[in-house]
Write a protein that holds these residues in place. Structure first.
Motif, PDB file in Angstrom:
ATOM      1  N   LYS A   1      -0.768   0.774  12.070  1.00  0.00           N
ATOM      2  CA  LYS A   1      -0.568  -0.134  13.265  1.00  0.00           C
ATOM      3  C   LYS A   1      -1.547  -0.859  12.628  1.00  0.00           C
ATOM      4  O   LYS A   1      -1.504  -1.751  13.271  1.00  0.00           O
ATOM      5  CB  LYS A   1      -0.805   0.859  15.005  1.00  0.00           C
ATOM      6  CG  LYS A   1       0.268   2.196  15.296  1.00  0.00           C
ATOM      7  CD  LYS A   1       0.499   2.056  16.469  1.00  0.00           C
ATOM      8  CE  LYS A   1       1.104   3.519  16.897  1.00  0.00           C
ATOM      9  NZ  LYS A   1       1.491   4.303  17.739  1.00  0.00           N
ATOM     10  N   THR A   2      -2.393  -0.421  12.531  1.00  0.00           N
ATOM     11  CA  THR A   2      -3.118  -1.067  11.838  1.00  0.00           C
ATOM     12  C   THR A   2      -3.975  -2.239  10.530  1.00  0.00           C
ATOM     13  O   THR A   2      -4.425  -2.281  10.707  1.00  0.00           O
ATOM     14  CB  THR A   2      -4.998  -0.376  11.772  1.00  0.00           C
ATOM     15  OG1 THR A   2      -4.561  -0.145  10.561  1.00  0.00           O
ATOM     16  CG2 THR A   2      -5.797   0.876  13.250  1.00  0.00           C
ATOM     17  N   TRP A   3      -2.521  -2.407   9.903  1.00  0.00           N
ATOM     18  CA  TRP A   3      -2.324  -2.699   8.402  1.00  0.00           C
ATOM     19  C   TRP A   3      -1.880  -3.772   9.031  1.00  0.00           C
ATOM     20  O   TRP A   3      -1.543  -4.289  10.528  1.00  0.00           O
ATOM     21  CB  TRP A   3      -1.062  -1.935   8.276  1.00  0.00           C
ATOM     22  CG  TRP A   3      -1.728  -0.687   7.215  1.00  0.00           C
ATOM     23  CD1 TRP A   3      -2.599  -0.189   6.816  1.00  0.00           C
ATOM     24  CD2 TRP A   3      -0.691  -0.100   6.263  1.00  0.00           C
ATOM     25  NE1 TRP A   3      -2.675   0.128   6.247  1.00  0.00           N
ATOM     26  CE2 TRP A   3      -1.930   1.001   5.870  1.00  0.00           C
ATOM     27  CE3 TRP A   3       0.559  -0.100   6.034  1.00  0.00           C
ATOM     28  CZ2 TRP A   3      -1.775   1.688   4.929  1.00  0.00           C
ATOM     29  CZ3 TRP A   3       0.872   0.675   5.088  1.00  0.00           C
ATOM     30  CH2 TRP A   3       0.340   1.939   4.694  1.00  0.00           C
TER      31      TRP A   3
ATOM     32  N   ALA B   1      -2.040 -13.403   9.390  1.00  0.00           N
ATOM     33  CA  ALA B   1      -2.693 -12.308   8.544  1.00  0.00           C
ATOM     34  C   ALA B   1      -3.678 -11.730   9.763  1.00  0.00           C
ATOM     35  O   ALA B   1      -4.132 -10.659   9.005  1.00  0.00           O
ATOM     36  CB  ALA B   1      -3.578 -13.212   7.242  1.00  0.00           C
ATOM     37  N   ASP B   2      -3.989 -12.025  10.306  1.00  0.00           N
ATOM     38  CA  ASP B   2      -4.809 -11.812  10.953  1.00  0.00           C
ATOM     39  C   ASP B   2      -4.622 -10.806  12.748  1.00  0.00           C
ATOM     40  O   ASP B   2      -5.674 -10.374  13.372  1.00  0.00           O
ATOM     41  CB  ASP B   2      -6.245 -12.665  11.849  1.00  0.00           C
ATOM     42  CG  ASP B   2      -5.042 -13.715  12.131  1.00  0.00           C
ATOM     43  OD1 ASP B   2      -4.120 -13.953  12.332  1.00  0.00           O
ATOM     44  OD2 ASP B   2      -6.545 -14.238  12.867  1.00  0.00           O
ATOM     45  N   VAL B   3      -3.336 -10.386  12.448  1.00  0.00           N
ATOM     46  CA  VAL B   3      -1.776 -10.255  13.371  1.00  0.00           C
ATOM     47  C   VAL B   3      -2.301  -8.743  12.827  1.00  0.00           C
ATOM     48  O   VAL B   3      -1.627  -8.487  11.688  1.00  0.00           O
ATOM     49  CB  VAL B   3      -1.235 -11.099  13.418  1.00  0.00           C
ATOM     50  CG1 VAL B   3      -0.039 -10.193  14.716  1.00  0.00           C
ATOM     51  CG2 VAL B   3      -1.720 -11.844  14.417  1.00  0.00           C
ATOM     52  N   SER B   4      -2.372  -8.013  13.342  1.00  0.00           N
ATOM     53  CA  SER B   4      -1.857  -6.376  13.125  1.00  0.00           C
ATOM     54  C   SER B   4      -0.465  -5.395  13.683  1.00  0.00           C
ATOM     55  O   SER B   4      -0.219  -6.570  14.693  1.00  0.00           O
ATOM     56  CB  SER B   4      -2.838  -5.137  13.339  1.00  0.00           C
ATOM     57  OG  SER B   4      -3.049  -5.185  15.046  1.00  0.00           O
ATOM     58  N   LEU B   5       0.124  -4.418  13.417  1.00  0.00           N
ATOM     59  CA  LEU B   5       1.400  -4.644  13.709  1.00  0.00           C
ATOM     60  C   LEU B   5       0.953  -4.435  15.029  1.00  0.00           C
ATOM     61  O   LEU B   5       2.832  -4.642  15.599  1.00  0.00           O
ATOM     62  CB  LEU B   5       1.573  -3.272  12.990  1.00  0.00           C
ATOM     63  CG  LEU B   5       1.866  -3.814  11.375  1.00  0.00           C
ATOM     64  CD1 LEU B   5       2.786  -2.364  10.677  1.00  0.00           C
ATOM     65  CD2 LEU B   5       3.129  -4.303  10.540  1.00  0.00           C
ATOM     66  N   GLU B   6      -0.078  -3.697  15.651  1.00  0.00           N
ATOM     67  CA  GLU B   6       0.294  -2.740  17.116  1.00  0.00           C
ATOM     68  C   GLU B   6      -0.354  -4.326  17.961  1.00  0.00           C
ATOM     69  O   GLU B   6       0.201  -4.015  19.003  1.00  0.00           O
ATOM     70  CB  GLU B   6      -1.235  -2.394  17.076  1.00  0.00           C
ATOM     71  CG  GLU B   6      -1.009  -1.629  18.665  1.00  0.00           C
ATOM     72  CD  GLU B   6      -2.355  -0.585  18.241  1.00  0.00           C
ATOM     73  OE1 GLU B   6      -2.961  -0.317  19.702  1.00  0.00           O
ATOM     74  OE2 GLU B   6      -3.259  -0.227  17.393  1.00  0.00           O
ATOM     75  N   GLU B   7      -0.943  -5.269  17.044  1.00  0.00           N
ATOM     76  CA  GLU B   7      -0.741  -6.671  18.229  1.00  0.00           C
ATOM     77  C   GLU B   7       0.737  -7.232  17.946  1.00  0.00           C
ATOM     78  O   GLU B   7       0.628  -8.054  18.856  1.00  0.00           O
ATOM     79  CB  GLU B   7      -2.434  -7.278  17.860  1.00  0.00           C
ATOM     80  CG  GLU B   7      -3.669  -6.738  17.735  1.00  0.00           C
ATOM     81  CD  GLU B   7      -4.579  -7.613  16.897  1.00  0.00           C
ATOM     82  OE1 GLU B   7      -4.126  -8.780  16.549  1.00  0.00           O
ATOM     83  OE2 GLU B   7      -6.171  -7.355  17.114  1.00  0.00           O
ATOM     84  N   ALA B   8       0.768  -7.060  17.414  1.00  0.00           N
ATOM     85  CA  ALA B   8       2.646  -7.589  16.905  1.00  0.00           C
ATOM     86  C   ALA B   8       3.894  -7.280  18.095  1.00  0.00           C
ATOM     87  O   ALA B   8       4.451  -7.856  18.381  1.00  0.00           O
ATOM     88  CB  ALA B   8       3.406  -7.929  15.335  1.00  0.00           C
TER      89      ALA B   8
ATOM     90  N   PRO C   1       1.158  -1.836   0.059  1.00  0.00           N
ATOM     91  CA  PRO C   1       0.250   0.015  -0.258  1.00  0.00           C
ATOM     92  C   PRO C   1       0.998   1.135   0.197  1.00  0.00           C
ATOM     93  O   PRO C   1       1.916   1.247  -0.017  1.00  0.00           O
ATOM     94  CB  PRO C   1      -0.363  -0.058   1.154  1.00  0.00           C
ATOM     95  CG  PRO C   1      -0.042  -0.933   2.262  1.00  0.00           C
ATOM     96  CD  PRO C   1       0.591  -2.076   0.847  1.00  0.00           C
ATOM     97  N   ASP C   2       0.477   2.591  -0.187  1.00  0.00           N
ATOM     98  CA  ASP C   2       0.973   3.466  -0.379  1.00  0.00           C
ATOM     99  C   ASP C   2       1.370   4.268   0.983  1.00  0.00           C
ATOM    100  O   ASP C   2       0.749   3.989   1.737  1.00  0.00           O
ATOM    101  CB  ASP C   2       0.642   5.216  -0.952  1.00  0.00           C
ATOM    102  CG  ASP C   2      -0.511   4.309  -2.225  1.00  0.00           C
ATOM    103  OD1 ASP C   2       0.697   4.406  -3.312  1.00  0.00           O
ATOM    104  OD2 ASP C   2      -1.159   4.881  -3.262  1.00  0.00           O
ATOM    105  N   GLU C   3       2.486   5.012   0.673  1.00  0.00           N
ATOM    106  CA  GLU C   3       3.418   4.747   2.595  1.00  0.00           C
ATOM    107  C   GLU C   3       2.835   6.089   2.678  1.00  0.00           C
ATOM    108  O   GLU C   3       2.039   6.823   1.793  1.00  0.00           O
ATOM    109  CB  GLU C   3       4.515   5.204   2.364  1.00  0.00           C
ATOM    110  CG  GLU C   3       5.321   5.436   3.546  1.00  0.00           C
ATOM    111  CD  GLU C   3       7.177   5.481   3.252  1.00  0.00           C
ATOM    112  OE1 GLU C   3       8.051   5.618   4.002  1.00  0.00           O
ATOM    113  OE2 GLU C   3       7.037   5.673   2.004  1.00  0.00           O
ATOM    114  N   PRO C   4       1.739   5.875   4.095  1.00  0.00           N
ATOM    115  CA  PRO C   4       0.558   7.434   4.863  1.00  0.00           C
ATOM    116  C   PRO C   4       2.674   8.270   4.843  1.00  0.00           C
ATOM    117  O   PRO C   4       3.567   8.579   4.931  1.00  0.00           O
ATOM    118  CB  PRO C   4       0.608   6.613   5.754  1.00  0.00           C
ATOM    119  CG  PRO C   4       1.479   5.461   5.918  1.00  0.00           C
ATOM    120  CD  PRO C   4       2.010   4.792   5.066  1.00  0.00           C
TER     121      PRO C   4
END
Length: 272
Positions: A211-213, A247-254, A182-185
């Motif tokens: 973080k939500t990705w 796949a179901d783990v976001s960066l914040e959860e990691a 995805p495009d870099e925010p």
């Protein structure tokens, strides 16, 4: 030694001078006599030198050497030994050519022919085909008595089509996965974290994520960098541990809440 030579030369010159003063002949006669003596010595030397050659020229002598049995036997033995050695050398050369050179040349010729047929699209020439009187003739001979020529030709054509039919590809080729990140925010977007990736080549690359990705985007990013996930893993800097990704783990959860440095490390081959 030099002093003695000078004294001898002086005494010899004095002796010659005294002899010339008290001689009965004059200087002219002495020079003539000396010249005649030199000419006479030259003629004698030339005759001594030329006499054997003139004799051999006018009276050639052909002397035949007597046959020596010992010499003849040694010569025959030498010729026999040389002949045996030559035969042995020829046998070795022919054996080497049969065992090494010819198979090597045949292999190279076969490779060149195969390469030529593949380049020209004539790969059918590489197949063995049907021998004369083999399966093809046997199929053609199995003809019913009651069938007409048209039916026989149609049956033979179907048999040849089944024999020469291309093998059906059982599995479809796997398509390559196209990685699209995805495009870099932007830096001022809410929930943005900056992640640095330290590669084994000591190169460090940076990119911003939300973080939500999904955490699997980190694997895609690592794959796009040139490090496949099958061989490499991502580890945190401190404490050093493998990053949990799914796949179901976001960066914040990691566990990535702030700007983080991740290390690309090779997988342990003993760990499956």
């Amino acid at each position: 030694m030099s002093n003695r030579g000078v004294v001898i030369c002086v005494l010899l010159a004095g002796f010659c001078f005294i002899s010339w003063k008290h001689s009965l002949i004059g200087v002219t006669d002495a020079l003539k006599l000396a010249g005649r003596g030199l000419i006479f010595l030259g003629i004698c030397t030339w005759l001594i030198y030329m006499l054997p050659r003139l004799k051999s020229f006018f009276f050639p002598v052909c002397q035949e050497l007597p046959d020596n049995p010992l010499h003849e036997s040694s010569r025959l033995k030498q010729e026999q030994v040389r002949r045996i050695q030559q035969h042995q050398h020829n046998d070795k050369m022919s054996d080497y050519a049969e065992r090494v050179l010819k198979p090597r040349q045949n292999s190279l010729l076969q490779q060149k022919m195969e390469r030529h047929h593949r380049l020209t699209g004539e790969t059918w020439k590489l197949s063995q085909g049907f021998p004369v009187g083999g399966e093809e003739d046997q199929m053609c001979l199995d003809v019913s008595v009651d069938e007409n020529p048209n039916q026989g030709a149609r049956r033979r054509r179907k048999l040849l089509q089944t024999v020469t039919r291309d093998p059906v590809q059982k599995e479809a080729p796997k398509q390559k996965k196209v990685i699209v990140l995805p495009d870099e925010p932007s830096a001022d977007t809410e929930g943005v974290v900056k992640i640095a990736l330290r590669c084994p080549s000591r190169r460090t690359i940076h990119r911003r994520f939300l973080k939500t990705w999904s955490s699997m985007l980190l694997l895609d990013w690592m794959m796009k960098t040139g490090y496949p996930p099958a061989l490499y893993i991502l580890c945190t800097s401190y404490p050093r541990k493998t990053l949990l990704m799914a796949a179901d783990v976001s960066l914040e959860e990691a566990g990535i809440l702030t700007d983080t440095l991740l290390h690309v490390e090779e997988k342990d081959p003993s760990v499956t």
